[in-house]
Design an enzyme around this catalytic site. Structure first.
Site, PDB file in Angstrom:
ATOM      1  N   ASP A 199       0.826  -1.203   0.000  1.00 43.99           N
ATOM      2  CA  ASP A 199       0.000   0.000   0.000  1.00 43.99           C
ATOM      3  C   ASP A 199       0.870   1.266   0.000  1.00 43.99           C
ATOM      4  O   ASP A 199       1.864   1.333   0.749  1.00 43.99           O
ATOM      5  CB  ASP A 199      -0.877  -0.035   1.274  1.00 43.99           C
ATOM      6  CG  ASP A 199      -1.945   1.023   1.292  1.00 43.99           C
ATOM      7  OD1 ASP A 199      -2.781   1.027   0.376  1.00 43.99           O
ATOM      8  OD2 ASP A 199      -1.962   1.842   2.234  1.00 43.99           O
ATOM      9  N   ASP A 325     -10.735   1.882  -4.666  1.00 39.26           N
ATOM     10  CA  ASP A 325     -10.654   3.332  -4.449  1.00 39.26           C
ATOM     11  C   ASP A 325     -11.215   4.116  -5.635  1.00 39.26           C
ATOM     12  O   ASP A 325     -11.166   5.348  -5.636  1.00 39.26           O
ATOM     13  CB  ASP A 325      -9.194   3.777  -4.262  1.00 39.26           C
ATOM     14  CG  ASP A 325      -8.547   3.194  -3.016  1.00 39.26           C
ATOM     15  OD1 ASP A 325      -9.271   2.935  -2.037  1.00 39.26           O
ATOM     16  OD2 ASP A 325      -7.314   3.008  -3.028  1.00 39.26           O
TER      17      ASP A 325
HETATM   18  O1  TEU Z   1      -4.835   4.250  -1.271  1.00 37.10           O
HETATM   19  C1  TEU Z   1      -3.939   5.260  -1.503  1.00 37.10           C
HETATM   20  C2  TEU Z   1      -4.419   6.520  -2.066  1.00 37.10           C
HETATM   21  O2  TEU Z   1      -3.789   7.532  -1.901  1.00 37.10           O
HETATM   22  C3  TEU Z   1      -5.639   6.601  -2.879  1.00 37.10           C
HETATM   23  O3  TEU Z   1      -6.030   5.654  -3.707  1.00 37.10           O
HETATM   24  C4  TEU Z   1      -6.686   7.282  -2.114  1.00 37.10           C
HETATM   25  O4  TEU Z   1      -7.766   6.472  -1.809  1.00 37.10           O
HETATM   26  C5  TEU Z   1      -7.125   8.418  -2.970  1.00 37.10           C
HETATM   27  O5  TEU Z   1      -6.016   9.093  -3.431  1.00 37.10           O
HETATM   28  C6  TEU Z   1      -7.934   9.379  -2.210  1.00 37.10           C
HETATM   29  O6  TEU Z   1      -8.387  10.342  -3.098  1.00 37.10           O
HETATM   30  C7  TEU Z   1      -4.456   3.224  -0.437  1.00 37.10           C
HETATM   31  C8  TEU Z   1      -5.583   2.231  -0.305  1.00 37.10           C
HETATM   32  O7  TEU Z   1      -5.824   1.627  -1.545  1.00 37.10           O
HETATM   33  C9  TEU Z   1      -6.772   2.939   0.262  1.00 37.10           C
HETATM   34  O8  TEU Z   1      -7.909   2.140   0.295  1.00 37.10           O
HETATM   35  C10 TEU Z   1      -6.395   3.411   1.638  1.00 37.10           C
HETATM   36  O9  TEU Z   1      -7.421   4.195   2.177  1.00 37.10           O
HETATM   37  C11 TEU Z   1      -5.109   4.247   1.623  1.00 37.10           C
HETATM   38  O10 TEU Z   1      -4.081   3.656   0.846  1.00 37.10           O
HETATM   39  C12 TEU Z   1      -4.565   4.371   3.019  1.00 37.10           C
HETATM   40  O11 TEU Z   1      -4.052   3.156   3.456  1.00 37.10           O
END
Ligand code: TEU
Ligand code: CA
Length: 557
Positions: A199, A325
């Site tokens: 992540d 996301d």
């Molecule tokens: O996501 C990282 C991330 O920055 C994005 O996809 C985020 O959701 C988006 O930019 C917001 O506008 C990862 C994970 O996939 C996500 O589900 C988590 O919330 C995030 O990291 C934190 O761990």
């Protein structure tokens, strides 16, 4: 054993909370995933990436990990997870676990000890004094809205959280943190996990803590000063010792130059990267919470740039439209209405013939759409709820703010998987508790059960796309040449490998289009398409019907 060739592989992503609920509590669970393994096998994929199911308060649905060594009881038990790994393995499917190491939940033991004042654990995080006027150490913004710093009165210090206030950033400059992380990765390797998704892994190395006068602070921690060193070390100490393991790094706002290294063939970091620039073509710069139409030219430019430059640098992309996301791609770049089926297949065709490892997100293979929510109370995601308030604080009306949330919310990808036409779409049984997030009404028309019975369904088409990557080496190994680069409607490219050629032609819009400069297709065969009667035109040129896509193959030039 020979090194794992992930170029022929396809990954299926599961968001377990929304996949299948077996004990009627309204939350998807691990046993639910086990119960659907035959379905996933039928699709033909090689890996399952599941988002986190470790012990967590679930403020960010498991991306706030409290204990990396145990399973959240809401999802099941360690025995369930072991059974999942074994049962998937029997079907030739490897499990990829989602490792969140940029931050931990503030309920994690390390953070709890830090809060007790234990200096060993305080150094696992970024505790910093405020500015002389008492305000936060820097003006950085959290990705979920508001300041990235939270004040702790008893220390008169702030801690850093790039995401939710309950997700405290880990200090990777501390060797003890890196050792703990390695231990966790080895623990899961020993359980038989075949891959890892890391992540936001390009955010782990923080640079200077300074005010950002131009942006939200990301330039100080994105692809930071020691990032390659830390990734190489993680590789060498853990998964790098096992050539069967595949890894993908989620790269937030990264640069392509850094990705040559993250995902280079011989750089000793990761197998491949997710980058997101192509999914910001309906943003305004980095600002997601606005309504602007998708910029098709930009979408093509970005995808082609990443395709060609990563190839030149012998580096590997993960290719995808959807994840947990992102809004649903058929709603975003396709057509939910009249051309629902054609546009879903067209979008799948574009991704699956690219150079890279394709990822299919649960429900994408049946053309699931965005939510049909009509009220903010139906949304669950912390990011959406925060921004709904922030937008109104900025002066937008409640209804304008709601419209923006509807379009961009991550919950669009998180409604329950639509298995059948029953009350809860077969996600959970009809006599169970109501699902944690609303089922889309359209599950009576869009569901896996119906599509398995229909040879012309989106599911059957995805199945063919996945099988084709395994049959035709040119898809897995070929070079890529963009076609129709400046064209206003066409997405097309050519792949070449040892005399084999593949051409993909796609109309990105719902209007018939005359593509006058289409490449000559003599000697090619249409091996897949979303219209039943695609033929090679007799007089050159190509007429593309609404959302028409075709894959043309020639065994040798
Ligand atoms: O996501 C990282 C991330 O920055 C994005 O996809 C985020 O959701 C988006 O930019 C917001 O506008 C990862 C994970 O996939 C996500 O589900 C988590 O919330 C995030 O990291 C934190 O761990
Ligand atoms: Ca359950």
């Amino acid at each position: 054993m020979a090194e794992k060739d992930f170029r022929k592989s396809v990954v299926y992503q599961i968001y377990p909370k929304s996949f299948c609920d077996t004990n009627k509590d309204g939350l998807g669970d691990i046993r639910g995933v086990i119960s659907k393994l035959d379905y996933i096998k039928e699709l033909g994929v090689d890996y399952i990436w599941s988002t986190p199911f470790f012990v967590s308060p679930q403020n960010d649905n498991g991306y706030d990990v409290e204990d990396y060594y145990n399973i959240d009881p809401r999802y099941g038990t360690m025995a369930d997870v072991e059974e999942l790994i074994a049962e998937a393995g029997k079907r030739g499917i490897g499990l990829m676990f989602d490792m969140v190491f940029n931050h931990v939940s503030t309920r994690h033991e390390w953070f709890q000890k830090a809060m007790e004042g234990d200096p060993y654990y305080k150094d696992f995080f970024f505790f910093r004094k405020g500015k002389p006027d008492g305000s936060a150490p820097t003006n950085w913004e959290s990705k979920f809205g508001g300041s990235a710093w939270e004040y702790v009165e008893k220390f008169d210090e702030y801690y850093l959280h790039l995401f939710d206030v309950t997700q405290a950033d880990l200090n990777w400059d501390n060797e003890n943190v890196r050792k703990e992380v390695q231990k966790i990765v080895r623990f899961w390797m020993d359980k038989g996990v075949k891959g890892f998704r890391f992540d936001v892994v390009n955010l782990i190395s923080k640079g200077a803590f300074e005010d950002d006068t131009e942006g939200d602070g990301r330039k100080y921690y994105t692809d930071g000063p020691n990032i390659h060193k830390y990734l190489k070390e993680l590789h060498d100490m853990t998964f790098g010792t096992d050539t069967q393991i595949v890894t993908v790094g989620e790269m937030s706002s990264t640069s392509i130059e850094n990705c040559y290294q993250y995902a280079g063939r011989d750089t000793g970091e990761l197998s491949m990267v997710f980058s997101f620039h192509h999914l910001k073509v309906d943003f305004m710069g980095n600002e997601k919470w606005v309504l602007v139409p998708a910029d098709f030219q930009k979408l093509k430019d970005i995808i082609f740039e990443w395709q060609t430059k990563m190839t030149e640098h012998n580096a590997w992309n993960a290719v995808f439209w959807c994840n947990h996301d992102q809004p649903r791609v058929v709603s975003r770049f396709g057509d939910e209405g009249r051309y629902w089926k054609q546009s879903a297949k067209m979008l799948g065709t574009i991704i699956h013939c690219l150079r890279g490892t394709p990822y299919v997100y649960q429900g994408e293979e049946i053309g699931m759409t965005n939510t049909d929510f009509t009220d903010i109370s139906q949304f669950r995601d912390v990011e959406s709820l925060n921004h709904y308030c922030i937008l109104q604080e900025k002066g937008l009306s409640a209804s304008d703010a709601f419209r923006i949330i509807q379009i961009h919310s991550r919950d669009n990808g998180r409604t329950p998987m639509q298995w059948d036409g029953t009350k809860y779409a077969g996600f959970s049984s009809e006599d169970g508790k109501e699902p944690w997030i609303g089922v889309n009404e359209n599950h009576t028309k869009i569901n896996a059960g119906d599509q398995l019975k229909d040879e012309d369904s989106i599911f059957r088409y995805y199945q063919k796309l996945i099988a084709m990557r395994k049959e035709l080496d040119v898809i897995a190994y070929g070079d890529i040449e963009p076609l129709a680069e400046g064209d206003s409607s066409v997405f097309a490219y050519r792949r070449c490998w040892k005399g084999q050629e593949l051409i993909v032609t796609a109309n990105f819009y719902g209007k018939e289009y005359e593509w006058k400069k289409a490449p000559k297709l003599e000697g090619f065969k249409c091996v897949l398409g979303n219209y039943p009667d695609t033929k090679i035109p007799e007089n050159g040129g190509l007429t593309l019907r609404p959302y028409e896509a075709a894959v043309w193959y020639s065994p040798q030039i």
